[in-house]
Design a protein around this motif. Structure first.
Motif, PDB file in Angstrom:
ATOM      1  N   SER A   1      78.805  51.878  46.617  1.00  0.00           N
ATOM      2  CA  SER A   1      78.555  53.066  45.794  1.00  0.00           C
ATOM      3  C   SER A   1      77.574  52.754  44.664  1.00  0.00           C
ATOM      4  O   SER A   1      76.751  53.604  44.284  1.00  0.00           O
ATOM      5  N   LEU A   2      77.618  51.545  44.128  1.00  0.00           N
ATOM      6  CA  LEU A   2      76.661  51.141  43.097  1.00  0.00           C
ATOM      7  C   LEU A   2      75.252  51.091  43.680  1.00  0.00           C
ATOM      8  O   LEU A   2      74.295  51.581  43.057  1.00  0.00           O
ATOM      9  N   LEU A   3      75.080  50.541  44.861  1.00  0.00           N
ATOM     10  CA  LEU A   3      73.777  50.533  45.532  1.00  0.00           C
ATOM     11  C   LEU A   3      73.286  51.956  45.815  1.00  0.00           C
ATOM     12  O   LEU A   3      72.105  52.263  45.633  1.00  0.00           O
TER      13      LEU A   3
ATOM     14  N   TYR B   1      74.074  54.642  44.139  1.00  0.00           N
ATOM     15  CA  TYR B   1      73.716  55.235  42.847  1.00  0.00           C
ATOM     16  C   TYR B   1      72.314  54.775  42.417  1.00  0.00           C
ATOM     17  O   TYR B   1      71.484  55.580  41.982  1.00  0.00           O
ATOM     18  N   ILE B   2      72.037  53.479  42.533  1.00  0.00           N
ATOM     19  CA  ILE B   2      70.730  52.936  42.153  1.00  0.00           C
ATOM     20  C   ILE B   2      69.631  53.530  43.024  1.00  0.00           C
ATOM     21  O   ILE B   2      68.570  53.934  42.536  1.00  0.00           O
ATOM     22  N   GLU B   3      69.878  53.618  44.320  1.00  0.00           N
ATOM     23  CA  GLU B   3      68.875  54.191  45.239  1.00  0.00           C
ATOM     24  C   GLU B   3      68.647  55.675  44.947  1.00  0.00           C
ATOM     25  O   GLU B   3      67.522  56.161  44.996  1.00  0.00           O
ATOM     26  N   THR B   4      69.686  56.408  44.592  1.00  0.00           N
ATOM     27  CA  THR B   4      69.556  57.828  44.241  1.00  0.00           C
ATOM     28  C   THR B   4      68.720  57.993  42.986  1.00  0.00           C
ATOM     29  O   THR B   4      67.860  58.881  42.914  1.00  0.00           O
ATOM     30  N   LYS B   5      68.954  57.136  41.980  1.00  0.00           N
ATOM     31  CA  LYS B   5      68.153  57.209  40.748  1.00  0.00           C
ATOM     32  C   LYS B   5      66.681  56.937  41.051  1.00  0.00           C
ATOM     33  O   LYS B   5      65.802  57.623  40.533  1.00  0.00           O
ATOM     34  N   ARG B   6      66.407  55.939  41.875  1.00  0.00           N
ATOM     35  CA  ARG B   6      65.038  55.600  42.244  1.00  0.00           C
ATOM     36  C   ARG B   6      64.380  56.767  43.000  1.00  0.00           C
ATOM     37  O   ARG B   6      63.239  57.120  42.740  1.00  0.00           O
TER      38      ARG B   6
ATOM     39  N   ASN C   1      65.213  59.937  42.782  1.00  0.00           N
ATOM     40  CA  ASN C   1      65.024  61.046  41.839  1.00  0.00           C
ATOM     41  C   ASN C   1      63.782  60.835  40.981  1.00  0.00           C
ATOM     42  O   ASN C   1      63.043  61.779  40.695  1.00  0.00           O
ATOM     43  N   ARG C   2      63.545  59.587  40.538  1.00  0.00           N
ATOM     44  CA  ARG C   2      62.344  59.290  39.761  1.00  0.00           C
ATOM     45  C   ARG C   2      61.089  59.530  40.598  1.00  0.00           C
ATOM     46  O   ARG C   2      60.114  60.106  40.136  1.00  0.00           O
TER      47      ARG C   2
END
Length: 153
Positions: free
Chosen positions: A15-17, A19-24, A26-27
């Motif tokens: 889930s942490l991975l 979340y990080i991929e989703t943020k990337r 979105n940017r």
């Protein structure tokens, strides 16, 4: 360490991975959206400029030698819109175009795209090698548009 703790830790890591991929993502999407907005703004500006250009006449003049001793001043419209109420403004020291010759043809009511009119020009030994001529007209983009032209012999 039990299996349930291992599965919970693995789920947390996944889930942490995510979340990080989703943020990337979105940017990246935000940058893409900004570029799309800029592109649309440029396209709108281009369309507005094109619409304005389509309403603009471009009136100019050129002195042409017809034969050994005859000269003509050709006034023409190269813009996409018709020029209306075309007026020649002759300077006082103008020796090439006589005012009575110009007053017979100007002011003109309309000059379409590609259309021209010729005036007899009187070039002689005392003629100035350079003279200025102003042409004024109205078109769909505005009134009292002007072009100041340097006529050279």
């Amino acid at each position: 360490m039990e299996v349930s703790e291992f599965v919970a830790g693995l789920a947390f890591f996944i889930s942490l991975l995510a979340y990080i991929e989703t943020k990337r993502a979105n940017r990246s999407q935000s940058r893409l959206t900004d570029r799309e907005v800029e592109l649309v703004r440029i396209q709108i500006q281009t369309a507005q400029n094109e619409a304005k250009r389509e309403k603009t006449a471009a009136v100019s003049a050129r002195l042409n030698k017809v034969d050994k001793s005859s000269w003509k001043l050709r006034v023409f419209n190269t813009g996409p819109a018709p020029a209306l109420n075309i007026r020649l403004v002759l300077d006082e020291q103008n020796s090439i175009i006589q005012e009575n010759s110009a007053s017979r043809k100007f002011p003109m009511s309309k000059l379409e795209k590609g259309q021209s009119v010729e005036l007899a020009a009187f070039v002689h030994m005392q003629s100035n090698p350079k003279e200025w001529l102003r042409i004024r007209w109205d078109d769909p983009s505005g009134k009292d548009r002007e072009n100041r032209i340097e006529i050279t012999i």
